[in-house]
Structure formats: structure tokens, C-alpha cells
Design an enzyme around this catalytic site. Structure first.
Site, short mmCIF file in Angstrom:
data_model
loop_
_atom_site.label_atom_id
_atom_site.label_comp_id
_atom_site.label_asym_id
_atom_site.label_seq_id
_atom_site.Cartn_x
_atom_site.Cartn_y
_atom_site.Cartn_z
N GLU A 90 7.99 -4.53 -8.57
CA GLU A 90 7.38 -4.99 -9.82
C GLU A 90 6.30 -4.02 -10.31
O GLU A 90 6.20 -3.75 -11.51
CB GLU A 90 6.76 -6.38 -9.61
N ASP A 91 5.48 -3.48 -9.39
CA ASP A 91 4.29 -2.71 -9.78
C ASP A 91 4.50 -1.19 -9.81
O ASP A 91 3.63 -0.47 -10.29
CB ASP A 91 3.14 -3.03 -8.82
#
Length: 738
Positions: A90-91
Site C-alpha cells: 500500500e505504502d
């Protein structure tokens, strides 16, 4: 940061990693440790430039989540590695495909599931809505470990929310109480469930939470001395029987004490079983049941048990796998005390849930398919077409429900949620049997399909291949499985009619010069107070919505709808009103909304009847403008979880004098002149008027219910204190309409 600070932080990170390996519930092989180390290195590199709002390095968060997964939930290396990398995709630029290449498909699949769930929350501080809850729960069909790691992630986020804005804390805490705590409960993670509930209460009702914490602290020494007096007596007898055991007293959770205070309408001091005693004994597998009842016998030799509060979950374990013997006995000084009896194996299952469940299954590992209890949970997810809010409410109902045990005609035992009906039982046997159920017999007697079952009932189902479900069957069942199966059958027929209805509606609206597009459909669903477009088309198809009603809608759409909302939502701008502090509660009489303290039209919610001085929030409804609820309203958590985007901050101000209705309940010992004394105390206050009064007496006990009008809650509290001082009055409480 200076070099010294960086070095210090790196040492702390290394220390946390070593701690992770040390506290693992599962025994880790060398290969397991290598995989975990590799996942740790990937996570450290991926998050090296990230920091949390508190200022600490971001990597501390995935390590903390992995520690919860390893120790408190008790999962193995696959899950620990996935937990360490749960935010990596996600990051950062790392992909699921890379994780599969570096590790294995199982780790990659879990990380992918966690990433999908994270993407459901565009802003991690804003609560997910019901549709997103459903998508999250559907990951159970892929791998339950996704949900388990997500629960660990939520627990650590709840433990580190201090630096967050108050309204964000309340939303996330409401969401936790609404869905995550029930999920943890259903998956057998009772310790984590308790932590989530207590933290949820801390941020949804902070004053109540702090009050209970301080009261527990004040009574801790006295409670411990009391529990020790009981345990000393039992230890002597258990030692004499050469039973190997450990004994520990534990306080009930803050949330459970608060729940008892609300449900039973009692004060903290009147909650009698705030502590429980747990006896955990060593035993061979074939002697577990015998030893449990032997310990029961020893306990009841010293203390009288309450027959109605015996819970035997050893003979019939809960579907979560929980096993124990719970008894409530009359202890010294006339106090009830709960005593829980578990073997070491039972205690592990109670603490770890899923992981321990598999540890004690021969030849079954964490990697194998899930057992019956988890498959039953998945059945709630089969119908993806029902209204999202209804779906989540049904799902929650089945997560938290207590269980009953029903016998088939052949003597087999089936577990069902408490409140289940004869028709629920039919669907629990098999969907085809449920769909074709013609009648039911309970204990040999013919009963209606909606007959509520009790533990120990023997149920026989009569079927007919010509029988089909009707819409009324949805009112006859309580379980998600039955509701979903019935809806599926009904939907097949409904869809056919709805398809015809859509064509009819298209034709009729064309005559009214209205285009049938998504916007129009949404407006019509709201206008006719329906839930979905399918409901709308179906009603047109069967003729429930007639031509005149469509003409009325067209007139409203073309002329008045926009003007109506313009007038009702916003009043003329005025000078910013003065906000009154708690000390000036007697002057509060109007609610303002949002950061700018705007004056908007509103209604007071009938479910909790807020009065001036109560902590409140606004909820924007579809058809009735803004409704104001108390922050401790029974519906607050559900509203804030499902409709966070429709919640607005609200507070009382001093503007104009207005009275509000409140109902108080009075109980006590009946005596001559008691009624007159109560009415005198109320009448002595010039600003309080009695609207209605209902008094009764039964065998010397006085019960009264009085509805009064008061300017604010400060005056109401003062009045209740004065009534409580009257001789013979035992309890004075405020009650709310449903």
C-alpha cells in the site's frame, strides 16, 4: 535526528525484533526464522523514510502488529511475515508479485488481502461504511488470517490514538465496537475482544470510562482481599485432593461493567460480580471432564451455587471452540462470585482461539482448511445482493449471539444462536430442507415455523417438494444463513418482475418528460422510502406504485424539491452565538452545528431524547433533516460506523428559553405520604412541570414513572438527587423511549 538518536532508535528496533521471536506462541524452525527475518528486512527498507503522527519510526507499527499476531493470536511464521509487510504494498512501490517471488504464494495472498482492505479506507481516520464492511468480511472466504492480522492491526491503532483529533478517535472507536470487537469474539480471541471493547469505550464515552477506572482502582485492594479469602479456602481442599492447578482472580472488563450498568440500570456499586476466579488445572485428555466436575464438587462443598447460572461448555463447547465450566456461587458477606473451571488445553483455546484450536487437532496445521465453526461463519457471506447495512447488522447479530443446543430426531446435537426458530433449524440441516419446509414438530408437538427454540428441544422437520418460501419467512428466522437462502429464492422471482417493472417505469416517465437515469432512480428510491432500485422496479412491476404516485413525484421533482431543501437546511446567517461552558449548563437551550457554530433546523431524536447539557451530535437523515442524538445513545455506535460522512459536530448554546421533556423512574418501599412528598419536591421547583404521572404499588414495593418538562439536564440531575433523598426512595433513574 542526530547520529546518537538514530543509533538509539535502531537499537530499539532490533530489540523489538528479538522480542518478536522470543514471544512467539508457535515453535519456530530455522527456516521460519529466516523467512521472518527476510520479511523484517523488507519492511525496514520499505518504511525507512516514514514516521507515524507520534513522531516514532513507522516500522515500530508493523513489528507491534506482528507481535500481537505471534503472541496474543498465536499464528505461525506465514502470518508473522505477512503482518510485518502488511503496509508494504500500500505504502511503497513493492508489488504483490514481488512478495510472491521473494517468499511464497501464501504470504503474497495474505498481504494482497490486507492491501485490498486498506484500500477500502481512502483516509484511514474516516470510518468505513457498511458496503466496505461487507467487502472486508468477504475476505474470510479467501483466508481467515487476513481478518486475524487486520484485527491485530486495529488493536495496535486503538492503542496509539492519543495524538489524533477527538472526532476521529470517536469514529474509529465506534467502528471498532461495531465490527472488530464482535469479529474477535466470534473468532475466539477473547483477550483481544476485551482490549478492543475497553479502548472503544475509552474514546466513545471517555468520562464514563475514566469514572469506572477510578472506581475499580479505589476498590481494588478490598476486592483482592475478598477474592483471596475465597481462593485460600479452595486451595486447601484442592491441595488435599492432589490436583495440579493454578488459580487467578481477574477483574471484569471496564466495558462489561458499563454494559451491565446500562442493561440492568444499576450503579457501579450495584454490579455484584466485578471480579471472577479462574481455576486452571493440569489433566490428561481422557480425564478433563472428570476433573472439572471434581473441582466443581469441591467448590460447591464450600459455597452454595446458583443453579440458574451453571454453564457447562465442556459437554457442549461453543462453536468458537470455547470450553469451560462456569458457576456462580454465594461467597462471604452475601456476594455472588463467578468461578471458571478450565483445563490448560481449554485455557489455551480460550486465550488464543483459532491457533490453539489447531494445535490440539491431530495432523492439522495452521495451513489446513478451517473447521466447521469457521465455515458456519462464512455462510453469512454467501449472499452479496442484500442491502449492505442489513447485511452487516445480520452478520453482527450472529457474531455476538449466545448459543442453544438442539437435538435432531436421531439424537444428534446442533448448535444455533439463542433466539433461533424452528425454521432456522431446518435451514441449519440443509438449504433444500429449509426451502421445502412445510411444518415443524418440537418435542412431538406441532408448532408454527416461527416458534422460538430452547436448549434441549428435539425438532422434527416436515417437508414438501411443492413448498416454497414466502416474503413472510424473513420475519420467521434470525440466522444469516436462513435469511440469505430465503432472499436468494425470493430474489429469483423478484428479479424477473423487476426487469418488467423497469421497462414499464421507463415508458411512464417518458410521458412525464423525465429521463430514467441513475440520479432519477436514487431520487425515486428516497421519495418512496425504499432501500434499493430493485425494490422500486419490483413495486412498479406488481402495480404497487400507481400512475398518480408517479405524477406526484414528477410535480415535486420539477417544482418543490430543491426549494424545500434550500429552506430547511440553512437559516439566515446570524452572529456567532456564545458557547456556554459546563458550569453554565442551566443557560443552554439551543444546538449549533459544525466548526462555525451554524444555526440549522433540527429535531431531537426520540430514541434518546437529548436535553440541554447532554453531549450530542447531529445526524443528517434522508427525509427528516438533521436529527440530534446523545453521544451515549444506543444507536450512536451504529450511526457513526455506517454513516460517518453524515455525522456533524453539535453542542448546546444559550439562545432562547425552551423546556424539554424527560421521564424518570422511581422505585422504593411504599409508605403513607410518599406520593405527596415526591410531587411536593417536584412542584417546589418553579421551572419544572409535571406532564404525566403513573404510580403503582405491589407487595410493599412502590413504582413510579413521571414525565416532566425541564430547561436542561443540570436541573434534572439536581431534581433526581432531591427525590433520592426522600425516605423510602431506593432508586431514581432517567429512562428513554425506544
Amino acid at each position: 535526528m542526530t547520529e546518537i538518536e538514530i543509533e538509539k532508535e535502531n537499537k530499539a528496533i532490533a530489540q523489538e525484533y528479538k522480542e518478536l521471536l522470543r514471544i512467539s506462541y508457535q515453535t519456530l524452525s530455522d527456516d521460519d526464522k529466516k523467512m521472518i527475518r527476510k520479511a523484517f528486512d523488507v519492511a525496514v527498507e520499505a518504511h525507512k523514510n516514514q514516521r507515524r503522527k507520534s513522531g516514532e519510526a513507522y516500522i515500530f507499527h508493523p513489528i507491534a502488529v506482528a507481535k500481537i499476531v505471534a503472541s496474543e493470536i498465536g499464528l505461525g511464521a506465514t502470518s508473522i511475515a505477512a503482518a510485518l509487510m502488511h503496509d508494504v504494498v500500500e505504502d511503497t512501490d513493492i508489488t504483490v508479485e514481488q512478495i510472491e517471488e521473494w517468499f511464497n504464494p501464501k504470504v503474497a495472498k495474505i498481504v494482497e488481502g490486507l492491501t485490498k482492505m486498506a484500500l477500502l479506507e481512502p483516509d484511514s481516520h474516516i470510518s468505513m461504511q457498511a458496503e466496505n464492511y461487507r467487502k472486508m468480511l468477504l475476505t474470510l472466504n479467501d483466508d481467515v488470517r487476513v481478518i486475524l492480522i487486520k484485527i491485530a492491526d486495529r488493536l495496535h491503532n486503538m492503542q496509539t490514538m492519543e495524538s489524533m483529533a477527538e472526532y476521529k478517535q470517536a469514529k474509529i472507536a465506534s467502528e471498532t465496537l461495531y465490527i472488530y470487537a464482535p469479529l474477535a469474539h466470534r473468532l475466539g480471541l477473547f483477550n483481544i475482544k476485551t482490549k478492543l471493547e475497553d479502548l472503544g469505550l475509552k474514546y466513545t464515552e471517555p468520562a464514563v470510562y475514566q469514572d469506572i477506572v477510578s472506581r475499580i482502582r479505589d476498590t481494588k485492594e478490598e476486592q483482592e482481599a475478598y477474592m483471596n479469602s475465597i481462593s485460600d479456602v479452595l486451595k486447601e481442599s484442592l491441595d488435599a485432593e492432589n490436583i495440579e492447578y493454578t488459580m487467578k482472580g481477574r477483574p471484569k472488563s471496564i466495558y462489561s461493567i458499563r454494559r451491565k450498568m446500562k442493561v440492568q440500570n444499576v450503579t457501579f456499586d450495584e454490579v455484584y460480580d466485578k471480579f471472577a476466579l479462574r481455576i486452571i488445572y493440569k489433566s490428561k485428555p481422557n480425564e478433563e471432564k472428570f476433573l472439572a466436575w471434581k473441582i466443581y464438587s469441591i467448590v460447591t462443598d464450600h459455597y452454595r451455587p446458583s443453579p440458574s447460572r451453571l454453564r457447562d461448555w465442556i459437554s457442549s463447547p461453543k462453536s468458537t471452540g470455547y470450553e469451560a465450566l462456569h458457576i456462580t456461587v454465594m461467597g462471604p458477606k452475601g456476594r455472588w462470585v463467578e468461578i471458571q473451571i478450565r483445563s490448560e488445553r481449554m485455557d489455551e483455546i480460550a486465550e488464543k482461539g483459532y491457533a490453539a484450536h489447531y494445535k490440539y487437532k491431530q495432523g492439522v496445521t495452521e495451513e489446513n482448511s478451517l473447521d466447521i465453526w469457521l465455515n458456519q461463519l462464512k455462510e453469512a457471506l454467501e449472499n452479496a445482493e442484500s442491502n449492505a447495512v442489513d447485511f452487516v447488522e445480520d452478520f453482527k447479530l450472529n457474531l455476538y449471539s449466545k448459543e442453544i443446543y438442539i437435538f435432531t430426531p436421531k439424537g444428534e446435537i446442533k448448535s444455533l444462536p439463542k433466539g433461533a426458530t424452528a425454521l432456522d433449524f431446518a435451514f441449519s440441516i440443509h438449504s433444500e430442507i429449509g426451502i421445502h419446509t412445510r411444518g415443524t414438530r418440537v418435542n412431538g408437538r406441532l408448532v408454527p415455523l416461527n416458534h422460538v427454540l430452547n436448549s434441549g428441544d428435539q425438532v422434527e422437520i416436515m417437508t414438501s417438494e411443492h413448498q416454497k418460501p414466502s416474503i413472510h419467512w424473513l420475519d420467521y428466522v434470525t440466522t444469516s444463513r436462513a435469511k440469505n437462502k430465503i432472499r436468494n429464492v425470493l430474489n429469483e422471482n423478484t428479479k424477473k418482475i423487476a426487469e418488467d417493472g423497469k421497462e414499464i417505469l421507463l415508458r411512464k416517465l417518458r410521458h412525464l418528460k423525465i429521463t430514467l437515469d441513475e440520479k432519477t432512480i436514487n431520487e425515486m428510491v428516497n421519495y418512496f422510502k425504499l432501500k434499493t432500485s430493485l425494490d422500486l422496479f419490483y413495486r412498479v412491476g406488481v402495480g404497487i406504485i400507481e400512475n398518480q404516485q408517479l405524477k406526484d413525484f414528477a410535480a415535486l421533482k420539477n417544482n418543490t424539491l430543491i426549494n424545500f431543501f434550500k429552506k430547511t437546511i440553512k437559516r439566515q446567517p446570524s452572529t456567532t452565538p456564545e458557547i456556554i461552558t459546563n458550569k453554565d449548563a442551566s443557560q443552554l437551550d439551543l444546538i449549533v452545528f459544525g466548526k462555525d457554530n451554524e444555526k440549522l433546523d433540527y429535531k431531537l431524536a426520540s430514541c434518546c431524547n437529548p436535553i440541554p447539557g447532554d453531549d450530542v451530535f447531529g445526524f443528517v437523515t434522508i427525509n427528516e433533516g438533521i436529527k440530534v442524538h446523545r453521544k451515549d445513545c444506543p444507536n450512536a455506535i451504529s450511526l457513526q460506523s455506517n454513516y460517518a460522512y453524515r455525522i456533524i459536530n453539535a453542542q448546546w448554546i444559550d439562545s432562547s428559553k425552551e423546556n424539554f421533556e424527560a421521564t424518570i423512574k422511581i422505585t422504593g418501599l411504599d409508605s403513607i405520604g410518599l406520593t405527596g412528598e415526591i410531587t411536593r419536591v417536584i412542584s417546589n421547583n418553579m421551572t419544572v412541570n409535571i406532564k404525566s404521572i403513573s404510580l403503582s404499588e405491589n407487595a410493599g414495593i412502590f413504582n413510579g414513572q413521571i414525565t416532566i418538562t425541564v430547561p436542561n439536564n443540570a436541573l434534572l440531575k439536581k431534581l433526581m438527587i432531591n427525590i433520592k433523598k426522600i425516605e423510602g426512595v431506593d432508586k431514581v433513574t432517567r429512562i428513554y423511549s425506544n
